[in-house]
Scaffold this motif. Structure first.
Motif, mmCIF file in Angstrom:
data_model
loop_
_atom_site.group_PDB
_atom_site.id
_atom_site.type_symbol
_atom_site.label_atom_id
_atom_site.label_comp_id
_atom_site.label_asym_id
_atom_site.label_seq_id
_atom_site.Cartn_x
_atom_site.Cartn_y
_atom_site.Cartn_z
ATOM 1 N N ALA A 277 0.792 -1.357 0.079
ATOM 2 C CA ALA A 277 0.371 0.062 0.037
ATOM 3 C C ALA A 277 0.965 1.050 0.038
ATOM 4 N N ASP A 278 2.127 1.265 0.568
ATOM 5 C CA ASP A 278 2.611 2.385 0.480
ATOM 6 C C ASP A 278 4.050 2.574 -0.471
ATOM 7 N N ILE A 279 4.027 1.718 -1.437
ATOM 8 C CA ILE A 279 4.756 1.826 -2.423
ATOM 9 C C ILE A 279 3.999 2.055 -3.782
ATOM 10 N N ARG A 280 4.443 3.350 -4.520
ATOM 11 C CA ARG A 280 3.722 3.634 -5.617
ATOM 12 C C ARG A 280 4.583 4.101 -6.846
ATOM 13 N N ALA A 281 4.165 3.638 -7.875
ATOM 14 C CA ALA A 281 5.152 4.244 -9.037
ATOM 15 C C ALA A 281 5.177 5.601 -9.201
ATOM 16 N N GLY A 282 6.784 5.839 -9.547
ATOM 17 C CA GLY A 282 7.305 7.119 -9.484
ATOM 18 C C GLY A 282 8.316 7.306 -7.940
ATOM 19 N N MET A 283 8.181 6.557 -7.165
ATOM 20 C CA MET A 283 8.897 6.638 -6.022
ATOM 21 C C MET A 283 10.179 6.456 -6.125
ATOM 22 N N PHE A 284 11.357 7.107 -5.455
ATOM 23 C CA PHE A 284 12.615 6.499 -5.382
ATOM 24 C C PHE A 284 12.690 5.686 -4.303
ATOM 25 N N ALA A 285 13.552 4.749 -4.587
ATOM 26 C CA ALA A 285 14.011 3.658 -3.486
ATOM 27 C C ALA A 285 15.203 3.104 -3.709
ATOM 28 N N ARG A 286 15.903 2.603 -2.743
ATOM 29 C CA ARG A 286 17.094 2.137 -2.523
ATOM 30 C C ARG A 286 16.812 0.473 -2.260
ATOM 31 N N GLY A 287 18.047 -0.271 -2.838
ATOM 32 C CA GLY A 287 17.934 -1.602 -2.531
ATOM 33 C C GLY A 287 19.241 -2.337 -2.299
ATOM 34 N N ASP A 288 19.330 -3.602 -1.924
ATOM 35 C CA ASP A 288 20.275 -4.469 -1.492
ATOM 36 C C ASP A 288 20.332 -5.755 -2.481
ATOM 37 N N PHE A 289 21.041 -6.175 -3.434
ATOM 38 C CA PHE A 289 20.866 -7.437 -3.947
ATOM 39 C C PHE A 289 21.993 -8.342 -3.089
ATOM 40 N N ALA A 290 21.214 -9.497 -2.914
ATOM 41 C CA ALA A 290 21.713 -10.651 -2.207
ATOM 42 C C ALA A 290 22.499 -11.507 -3.355
ATOM 43 N N LEU A 291 23.944 -11.450 -2.959
ATOM 44 C CA LEU A 291 24.603 -12.318 -3.812
ATOM 45 C C LEU A 291 25.532 -13.274 -3.088
ATOM 46 N N GLY A 292 24.849 -13.894 -2.249
ATOM 47 C CA GLY A 292 25.302 -14.897 -1.387
ATOM 48 C C GLY A 292 26.142 -14.426 -0.312
ATOM 49 N N GLU A 293 27.355 -15.286 0.127
ATOM 50 C CA GLU A 293 28.098 -15.013 1.339
ATOM 51 C C GLU A 293 29.621 -15.227 1.065
ATOM 52 N N GLY A 294 30.490 -14.502 1.744
ATOM 53 C CA GLY A 294 31.725 -14.613 1.880
ATOM 54 C C GLY A 294 32.614 -14.362 3.071
ATOM 55 N N GLN A 295 33.555 -14.446 2.947
ATOM 56 C CA GLN A 295 34.628 -14.337 4.459
ATOM 57 C C GLN A 295 35.029 -12.842 4.536
ATOM 58 N N ALA A 296 34.907 -12.472 5.643
ATOM 59 C CA ALA A 296 35.384 -11.103 5.959
ATOM 60 C C ALA A 296 35.969 -10.670 7.161
ATOM 61 N N LEU A 297 36.909 -9.823 7.370
ATOM 62 C CA LEU A 297 37.698 -9.513 8.538
ATOM 63 C C LEU A 297 36.710 -8.755 9.525
ATOM 64 N N THR A 298 36.468 -9.328 10.691
ATOM 65 C CA THR A 298 35.169 -8.552 11.641
ATOM 66 C C THR A 298 35.889 -8.355 12.870
ATOM 67 N N VAL A 299 35.215 -7.667 13.675
ATOM 68 C CA VAL A 299 35.547 -7.444 15.327
ATOM 69 C C VAL A 299 34.147 -6.832 15.824
#
Length: 389
Positions: A277-299
């Motif tokens: 109901a809150d998404i309409r044509a003409g709106m700006f939107a941002r998104g994140d594509f899920a591309l699987g998993e990978g190893q990363a250095l974390t703290v």
């Protein structure tokens, strides 16, 4: 002037005093030298816990921006010419079904034309029946020789002409009936009305647009992705899309555009969106594509300190002093943060208490939780001795 002479006893007393004073001075300097290192030894500023960066499996995501648009937008126009609109049954935002009447034109003149065409058909059929009877009689007299071959041919031609006129009259009737049908504007498909230009009382020409509608009510997100990232995106991939209104939905990649814009070097990725109901044509939107998993250095997230808009961690060296390192954070997974730059894998990082540290502080490391709490607790205040009576 007589010379002043000291007795041997006085000389001995003076020498003894000099030796005693020198010994006292040496003792005092030695005591100060012994106390100096103890007084100069610094105390730790804070007790902290430490850890080392870890390689963690994190989701691979690609962020992009784009606009929400209709999957397909149908244009509904007038198919009749020179007729007046008498009724408009829908407005912008209405949900319609295929075949639903959207608007109606005045049908009086068209109905009169249909009646006239129907009468023309009846007249043509009567003439065709008469011509067929004459031709049949002429063929019956052919053997007797009462009619010439030319006359028989004329009757046969008149029969065929009458039949053709019947077909022409019927075609004209069908055309007028089709005009009568066009006095009702029907929805070509199910969907949502997105625009309306139809006005009651207006006389419009054939082909004039009256409505626009989003077919099936389906929306899509058209994400702009750089040409370097296109190879990572495949149809069927899931996308978390967040509109400017704050509404978030999970979409699915339908297709990747076959061409790249020559000016921006970006390509469009078409993502199907579920109804919201809150998404309409003409709106700006941002998104994140899920591309699987990978190893990363974390703290741990607690180890990352934000100061003046930059991100830092504090590395503890072998002398228990901390060094402030500027780092580049990445994705967040649960309570851990990816570090993409600025930190070695074998570094020892302060975690608890890192937010209170400064460059060069001396710390006490207490990685045991109970020991950490005990060392962090303030020392008890010594009680004053009771006054003697």
């Amino acid at each position: 002037m007589p010379a002043f002479k000291l007795s041997p006893v006085a000389l001995a007393l003076v020498a003894l005093c000099v030796l005693t004073g020198g010994a006292a001075l040496l003792h005092t300097d030695a005591s100060r030298a012994a106390d100096q290192p103890a007084a100069a030894q610094p105390r730790p500023a804070l007790t902290v816990t430490t850890t080392q960066p870890q390689r963690t499996s994190v989701p691979q995501r690609l962020s992009a921006n784009g606009n929400v648009a209709a999957w397909q937008e149908a244009s509904v126009g007038a198919e009749s010419n020179g007729l007046r609109l008498t009724a408009v049954n829908v407005n912008v935002g209405d949900v319609v079904k295929a075949g639903q009447v959207l608007a109606t034109f005045a049908a009086d003149t068209v109905q009169a034309d249909v009646a006239q065409a129907r009468a023309s058909v009846m007249e043509a059929e009567a003439n065709a029946a008469e011509a067929a009877a004459n031709a049949e009689r002429a063929r019956g007299l052919q053997a007797s020789g009462a009619l010439s071959q030319q006359q028989i041919q004329q009757y046969t031609t008149a029969e065929q002409t009458a039949k053709a006129r019947v077909e022409a009259a019927r075609a004209q009737l069908n055309a007028q009936q089709l005009r009568l049908k066009f006095t009702q504007v029907l929805a070509p498909d199910s969907g949502v009305i997105s625009a309306r230009t139809a006005t009651v009382g207006a006389v419009v020409g054939s082909g004039t647009e009256l409505f626009r509608m989003v077919r099936k009510g389906r929306l899509e997100w058209r994400a702009e992705v750089t040409q370097a990232e296109l190879a990572r995106i495949r149809p069927g991939a899931k996308v978390q899309v967040t509109a400017a209104s704050g509404a978030a939905v999970e979409g699915t990649v339908r297709m990747v555009a076959p061409t790249v814009d020559t000016q921006t070097r970006n390509a469009l990725v078409y993502v199907d969106l579920p109804a919201h109901a809150d998404i309409r044509a003409g709106m700006f939107a941002r998104g994140d594509f899920a591309l699987g998993e990978g190893q990363a250095l974390t703290v741990p997230q607690e180890a990352v300190v934000v100061r003046d808009g930059f991100f830092y961690v504090f590395v503890v060296d072998g002398q228990q002093r901390v060094q402030q390192r500027k780092v580049q954070p990445g994705r967040r997974v649960a309570d851990r943060v990816e570090i993409t730059a600025g930190l070695d894998t074998n570094a020892t990082v302060a975690v608890r208490g890192a937010g209170f540290l400064n460059e060069g502080d001396l710390v006490r490391v207490a990685n045991d939780t109970a020991d950490f709490k005990q060392k962090q607790a303030p020392a008890p205040t010594p009680q004053a001795p009771a006054a003697s009576k």
